[in-house]
Design an enzyme around this catalytic site. Structure first.
Site, short mmCIF file in Angstrom:
data_model
loop_
_atom_site.label_atom_id
_atom_site.label_comp_id
_atom_site.label_asym_id
_atom_site.label_seq_id
_atom_site.Cartn_x
_atom_site.Cartn_y
_atom_site.Cartn_z
N GLN A 227 6.85 13.84 -9.02
CA GLN A 227 5.69 13.70 -10.15
C GLN A 227 4.42 14.12 -9.68
OE1 GLN A 227 7.18 9.28 -10.75
NE2 GLN A 227 6.75 10.01 -12.81
N ARG B 19 1.70 3.21 -2.67
CA ARG B 19 3.16 3.24 -2.60
C ARG B 19 3.15 5.00 -3.07
NH1 ARG B 19 7.23 2.18 -7.33
NH2 ARG B 19 9.23 2.63 -6.41
N HIS C 134 13.16 8.20 -4.61
CA HIS C 134 12.54 8.14 -6.10
C HIS C 134 13.12 9.34 -7.04
CE1 HIS C 134 9.27 6.16 -8.35
NE2 HIS C 134 9.40 6.93 -9.34
N GLU D 177 14.27 2.14 -8.98
CA GLU D 177 14.82 2.03 -10.55
C GLU D 177 16.34 2.46 -10.68
OE1 GLU D 177 12.05 3.36 -13.35
OE2 GLU D 177 11.00 1.71 -12.91
N ASN E 188 9.88 -3.41 -11.28
CA ASN E 188 9.14 -2.50 -12.25
C ASN E 188 9.09 -3.15 -13.41
OD1 ASN E 188 8.75 -0.95 -9.77
ND2 ASN E 188 9.82 0.67 -10.51
N TYR F 196 7.56 -2.77 -17.55
CA TYR F 196 6.65 -2.08 -18.35
C TYR F 196 6.66 -2.77 -20.01
CZ TYR F 196 6.35 1.85 -15.13
OH TYR F 196 5.93 2.43 -14.00
N GLU G 224 5.75 -1.25 -10.03
CA GLU G 224 5.13 -0.71 -10.80
C GLU G 224 4.67 -1.55 -12.03
OE1 GLU G 224 7.46 2.67 -12.48
OE2 GLU G 224 8.15 3.17 -10.32
N TRP H 239 1.12 1.24 -11.79
CA TRP H 239 1.55 2.53 -12.39
C TRP H 239 0.94 3.23 -13.09
CZ3 TRP H 239 4.81 5.96 -9.67
CH2 TRP H 239 5.22 6.96 -10.27
N GLU I 218 5.91 12.67 -16.23
CA GLU I 218 6.54 11.44 -16.50
C GLU I 218 8.14 11.98 -17.11
OE1 GLU I 218 6.34 8.39 -16.29
OE2 GLU I 218 7.94 7.85 -17.53
N TRP I 219 8.75 12.58 -16.25
CA TRP I 219 10.11 12.89 -16.34
C TRP I 219 10.47 13.54 -17.86
CZ3 TRP I 219 11.26 12.72 -11.73
CH2 TRP I 219 10.88 11.63 -10.80
N1 LIG Z 1 17.11 -0.38 -21.84
N2 LIG Z 1 18.02 0.39 -22.75
N3 LIG Z 1 17.55 1.49 -23.26
C1 LIG Z 1 18.42 2.29 -23.93
C2 LIG Z 1 17.73 3.76 -24.51
O1 LIG Z 1 16.72 4.21 -23.36
C3 LIG Z 1 16.31 5.37 -23.73
C4 LIG Z 1 15.08 5.53 -22.76
O2 LIG Z 1 15.24 4.85 -21.79
C5 LIG Z 1 14.21 4.72 -20.70
C6 LIG Z 1 14.37 3.54 -19.88
C7 LIG Z 1 13.16 3.32 -18.82
C8 LIG Z 1 12.50 4.42 -18.79
C9 LIG Z 1 11.38 4.44 -17.66
C10 LIG Z 1 10.32 5.23 -17.40
N4 LIG Z 1 9.67 4.60 -16.51
C11 LIG Z 1 8.38 4.95 -15.58
C12 LIG Z 1 8.79 5.55 -14.43
N5 LIG Z 1 9.25 4.43 -13.74
C13 LIG Z 1 9.25 5.19 -12.39
C14 LIG Z 1 8.10 6.03 -12.30
O3 LIG Z 1 8.40 7.25 -11.96
C15 LIG Z 1 7.57 6.22 -13.80
O4 LIG Z 1 7.56 7.47 -14.04
N6 LIG Z 1 10.22 3.36 -16.14
N7 LIG Z 1 11.30 3.13 -16.88
C16 LIG Z 1 12.71 5.76 -19.49
C17 LIG Z 1 13.49 5.86 -20.55
#
Ligand SMILES: N=NNCCOCCOc1ccc(-c2cn(C[C@@H]3NC[C@@H](O)[C@H]3O)nn2)cc1
Length: 448
Positions: free
Chosen positions: A20, A77, A121, A166, A294, A296, A353, A400, A407-408
């Site tokens: 990232q 981290r 990660h 995660e 983590n 959010y 996070e 975080w 952001e992915w």
């Molecule tokens: N629960 N069910 N959902 C079903 C449908 O989900 C659709 C989308 O789902 C998700 C769930 C969670 C995430 C997410 C992103 N981050 C942030 C990153 N954490 C590590 C670090 O690199 C940060 O960038 N944490 N979590 C994204 C998409």
């Protein structure tokens, strides 16, 4: 005004991750990871963004460390890019890759900041993906060899380690929902990956005891809080299933040496079997020294017959959202932490996070006025403080993120940093939240 006062023993930190922020995707001997391939495949990432350059931290880590030093945090981290240090995924170390992390660790220590390393990660070497990736049980051995090499290289200076970040995202979001790399949509693949990630974790913990006997190791599951929309049993049961997917599925094996039977059966009903070997759960349930959490967001869960695998839909409590459209639910943070403590006992918890996406730019005055992020942090740190007062053994809070970053699947548009990054010039601009966090860390308290 109310003062929220934290115990002096609470450690403070900021977090990032290799793919990232580093960039230099083709420099210093690094080879492709699954995220290089996934992000360069059209349609997978918003605006066609990728991590080729990211925040350019590979070349700007000294400046990043200065921001950390002036922030006054105890720890930083970060994660290691597996394909930067072992380009073939297994075998030879890449000296240039090892040197980058050695320099970063040295810079942190010289500036009085403790490093916390995340081994995985999400950026699996593509070479290993081509051999089946995490679906292939042999990847757990490749991970162990990688972890051992890092323990041997850096275990003398680095005493806090996390194995897997995660695992729910790295397994189900990535191999069942298809939203993250490698973008598969197979429940069987996701169940296999989830088991192999936990097995890899356990193998690394076992080895860590010999290679870094004075260190602490854990992992960092993510939990999205879910509570019943109504007192109806079908809503209560739907919530349990939804929560189990992220909580019990990834924590019971580590803390209880078992998988939740409800989910084993549910997956089997959808033709996905849990393929374990004798002794796997003993390896996975190696005692750990701390757990990263983590957190959010949270919401209400309501039974929905056609609501996917778990027949649950997520309903936001109110209209409050961050700029990534996640509900803001700090009470869910408190409930998550007290629930985990009740379920899994006194394992020390680092919040590895917590943060919010707000996409503010730099204003005419040269500043970034991200009041909403300060409000989010105030709400969640208040909830954390309540959880500590309720006896939850929280030992650290790591925000975080230090920097706006990749952001992915959302790309660079979604900004989680307390420092703004211009992704053309790589210029860093400290946001109002950076200064607020600095003062909070300095005083171990804030006014709300
Ligand atoms: N629960 N069910 N959902 C079903 C449908 O989900 C659709 C989308 O789902 C998700 C769930 C969670 C995430 C997410 C992103 N981050 C942030 C990153 N954490 C590590 C670090 O690199 C940060 O960038 N944490 N979590 C994204 C998409």
């Amino acid at each position: 005004m109310t003062t929220i006062q934290f115990p002096d023993k609470l450690k403070w930190g900021a977090a990032t991750a290799s793919y990232q922020i580093e960039g230099a995707a083709k420099e210093g001997g690094r080879t492709a990871s699954i995220w290089d391939v996934f992000s360069h495949t059209p349609g997978n990432v918003k605006n066609g963004d990728h991590g080729d350059h990211a925040c350019n931290s590979y070349h700007m880590y000294k400046e990043d460390v200065q921001h950390l030093k002036e922030l006054g945090v105890d720890m930083y981290r970060f994660s290691i890019s597996w394909s930067r240090v072992i380009p073939d995924g297994t075998g030879e170390l890449n000296p240039e890759g090892v040197e980058y992390y050695r320099n970063l660790i040295q810079e942190l220590i010289e500036n009085g900041i403790e490093p916390m390393i995340t081994l995985y990660h999400w950026d699996l070497p593509q070479v290993l993906q081509e051999k089946g990736g995490w679906e292939n049980r042999e990847t757990t051995e490749a991970f162990l060899a990688y972890a051992n090499a890092m323990f041997q290289e850096f275990g003398g200076q680095v005493k806090k380690w996390l194995t897997i970040n995660e695992p729910w995202c790295a397994s189900f979001l990535s191999n069942y929902l298809g939203i993250h790399a490698p973008g598969k949509t197979s429940l069987q693949a996701a169940v296999d990956v989830s088991h192999h990630l936990l097995l890899a974790h356990g193998k690394a913990v076992q080895s860590f005891r010999d290679l870094v006997p004075d260190g602490e190791i854990g992992y960092a599951p993510n939990v999205g809080w879910l509570e019943p929309y109504s007192p109806n049993q079908e809503d209560i049961d739907a919530c349990k299933r939804g929560m189990m997917w992220q909580k019990e599925w990834f924590m019971d094996p580590v803390f209880k040496g078992t998988y939740p039977e409800t989910l084993v059966k549910l997956f089997a009903e959808h033709n996905a079997t849990l393929n374990m070997e004798e002794g796997d759960l003993e390896i996975i349930s190696q005692p750990i020294d701390m757990m990263g959490i983590n957190y959010y967001t949270g919401s209400l869960g309501r039974y929905k017959e056609d609501g996917g695998l778990f027949q649950v839909e997520e309903i936001a409590l109110d209209e409050r959202r961050t700029d990534i459209d996640w509900p803001i639910y700090s009470e869910g943070f408190y409930k998550t932490l007290t629930d985990l403590h009740q379920t899994y006992g006194d394992v020390p918890i680092y919040i590895t996070e917590n943060g919010a996406c707000y996409n503010h730019g730099v204003e005419e005055d040269g500043k970034v006025h991200d009041k909403e992020r300060v409000d989010y942090l105030k709400q969640h740190l208040t909830a954390l403080n309540r959880a500590m007062e309720a006896g939850v053994p929280i030992v650290g809070y790591i925000v975080w993120s230090l920097l706006d970053n990749f952001e992915w699947a959302e790309g660079y548009e979604k900004r989680f940093g307390i420092i703004h990054v211009n992704f053309e010039t790589f210029e860093r601009t400290r946001k109002d939240s950076y200064y607020w966090f600095k003062e909070t860390v300095e005083n171990h308290s804030f006014e709300r």
